[in-house]
Design a protein around this motif. Sequence first.
Motif, PDB file in Angstrom:
ATOM      1  N   PRO A 181      37.504  77.711  15.393  1.00 52.33           N
ATOM      2  CA  PRO A 181      36.664  78.239  14.313  1.00 52.33           C
ATOM      3  C   PRO A 181      36.744  79.746  14.112  1.00 52.33           C
ATOM      4  O   PRO A 181      36.519  80.236  13.015  1.00 52.33           O
ATOM      5  N   TYR A 225      34.828  82.090  15.642  1.00 51.39           N
ATOM      6  CA  TYR A 225      33.535  82.764  15.770  1.00 51.39           C
ATOM      7  C   TYR A 225      33.527  83.785  16.896  1.00 51.39           C
ATOM      8  O   TYR A 225      32.720  84.700  16.884  1.00 51.39           O
ATOM      9  N   CYS A 281      38.046  83.328  20.976  1.00 51.19           N
ATOM     10  CA  CYS A 281      38.857  82.128  20.706  1.00 51.19           C
ATOM     11  C   CYS A 281      40.281  82.270  21.237  1.00 51.19           C
ATOM     12  O   CYS A 281      40.867  81.302  21.714  1.00 51.19           O
ATOM     13  N   CYS A 334      34.889  74.485  23.274  1.00 50.73           N
ATOM     14  CA  CYS A 334      34.344  75.194  22.115  1.00 50.73           C
ATOM     15  C   CYS A 334      33.210  74.368  21.519  1.00 50.73           C
ATOM     16  O   CYS A 334      33.427  73.267  21.016  1.00 50.73           O
ATOM     17  N   PRO A 378      31.148  75.173  18.768  1.00 51.74           N
ATOM     18  CA  PRO A 378      31.101  75.066  17.310  1.00 51.74           C
ATOM     19  C   PRO A 378      32.270  74.296  16.693  1.00 51.74           C
ATOM     20  O   PRO A 378      32.233  73.970  15.512  1.00 51.74           O
ATOM     21  N   CYS A 379      33.305  73.988  17.465  1.00 54.00           N
ATOM     22  CA  CYS A 379      34.493  73.310  16.934  1.00 54.00           C
ATOM     23  C   CYS A 379      34.161  71.860  16.605  1.00 54.00           C
ATOM     24  O   CYS A 379      33.554  71.145  17.398  1.00 54.00           O
ATOM     25  N   LYS A 380      34.563  71.420  15.428  1.00 56.75           N
ATOM     26  CA  LYS A 380      34.295  70.050  14.990  1.00 56.75           C
ATOM     27  C   LYS A 380      35.238  69.080  15.698  1.00 56.75           C
ATOM     28  O   LYS A 380      36.312  69.446  16.174  1.00 56.75           O
ATOM     29  N   LYS A 435      38.867  68.874  14.441  1.00 54.63           N
ATOM     30  CA  LYS A 435      39.702  70.008  14.855  1.00 54.63           C
ATOM     31  C   LYS A 435      40.074  69.894  16.326  1.00 54.63           C
ATOM     32  O   LYS A 435      41.198  70.230  16.710  1.00 54.63           O
TER      33      LYS A 435
END
Length: 101
Positions: free
Chosen positions: A42, A44, A54, A71, A73-75, A78
């Motif tokens: 992402p 961030y 990252c 991570c 926040p990583c969907k 991804k």
Amino acid sequence: MLIAVVMMLILGAILGLGLGFADKFLKVEQDKRVDDVTSMLPGYNCGGCGFPGCSGMAEALVSGDMDTIACKPCKAEKKQEIIDYLKNTPGPDGSTIQLKG
């Protein structure tokens, strides 16, 4: 005075040539997978994974220091894309990386 200027120009030229040769012959090739994985994250740079950003986590994934993607926040899509990429893309030494999903 003129001799000093000429000597400094010659010295600068010699040192410049030395740096040019050192750049060409002593270059360390970096694994391009680190940049690719960094671009998939992402971006961030939150530090939630335990790394300063990252790119630090991407380097740990590519080097094999981590076996899961930490991570937060990583969907999920991804994360799976990163896992598939590292599984199917060999590094400079020809090896691939298996990550846990």
